[in-house]
Motif scaffolding. Sequence first.
Motif, short mmCIF file in Angstrom:
data_model
loop_
_atom_site.label_atom_id
_atom_site.label_comp_id
_atom_site.label_asym_id
_atom_site.label_seq_id
_atom_site.Cartn_x
_atom_site.Cartn_y
_atom_site.Cartn_z
N ALA A 122 2.56 1.56 -5.65
CA ALA A 122 2.76 1.10 -4.28
C ALA A 122 3.36 -0.30 -4.26
O ALA A 122 4.24 -0.58 -3.44
CB ALA A 122 1.45 1.13 -3.50
N GLU A 145 -1.89 1.26 -0.16
CA GLU A 145 -1.45 2.55 -0.70
C GLU A 145 -1.22 3.55 0.43
O GLU A 145 -0.25 4.30 0.42
CB GLU A 145 -2.49 3.09 -1.68
CG GLU A 145 -2.07 4.37 -2.36
CD GLU A 145 -3.06 4.80 -3.42
OE1 GLU A 145 -2.71 5.70 -4.19
OE2 GLU A 145 -4.18 4.25 -3.49
N ASP A 162 -5.62 5.00 -12.58
CA ASP A 162 -4.22 4.93 -12.12
C ASP A 162 -3.26 5.36 -13.21
O ASP A 162 -2.32 6.12 -12.97
CB ASP A 162 -3.86 3.49 -11.71
CG ASP A 162 -4.41 3.09 -10.36
OD1 ASP A 162 -4.88 3.97 -9.60
OD2 ASP A 162 -4.37 1.88 -10.05
#
Length: 154
Positions: free
Chosen positions: A17, A90, A138
């Motif tokens: 992001a 995000e 992530d």
Amino acid sequence: MSFVATVLFWRIYLHRAGELLPAAIAAARRPDPLARSAATAHLVMLAGIVATAVGDELVIAHPLGHTPRAWVAVILGGPALFLAGRAAFEYAVFARVSPDRPIGILVLLALAPAVLLAPPLVAAVAATAVLLGVAVADTVRAHRGPPEPPSPPG
């Protein structure tokens, strides 16, 4: 712990992001609300980083001994605020939130009673471990498939 947490903040922020905000704004049908929500998310993340810095200062000055409730609030609350802001960011870029962010916030909240009984350094280690878990999640998610393009909401 302070340095490691700082590196993890950077890693969590930049992961996808953070790299795609300009493209998300360009792709948005209504870029103004997206830019406002991204700015607000950045303020929340910044508040989390500032709170974490206060917690780091407390831990550096008093690593052992009793951990007052107010200290737990900044040591664990700073990373929780950062994760909340990152989740909002995000959502602004992808119109979804990865589950590891709310899970990280819940884990930080769940740790609060336990770290009240531990030295401040243990609280800092616990907060950093949660951030590490989010960063690892992530990375694992990123390796599962192709990069996701920005898809801002509405």
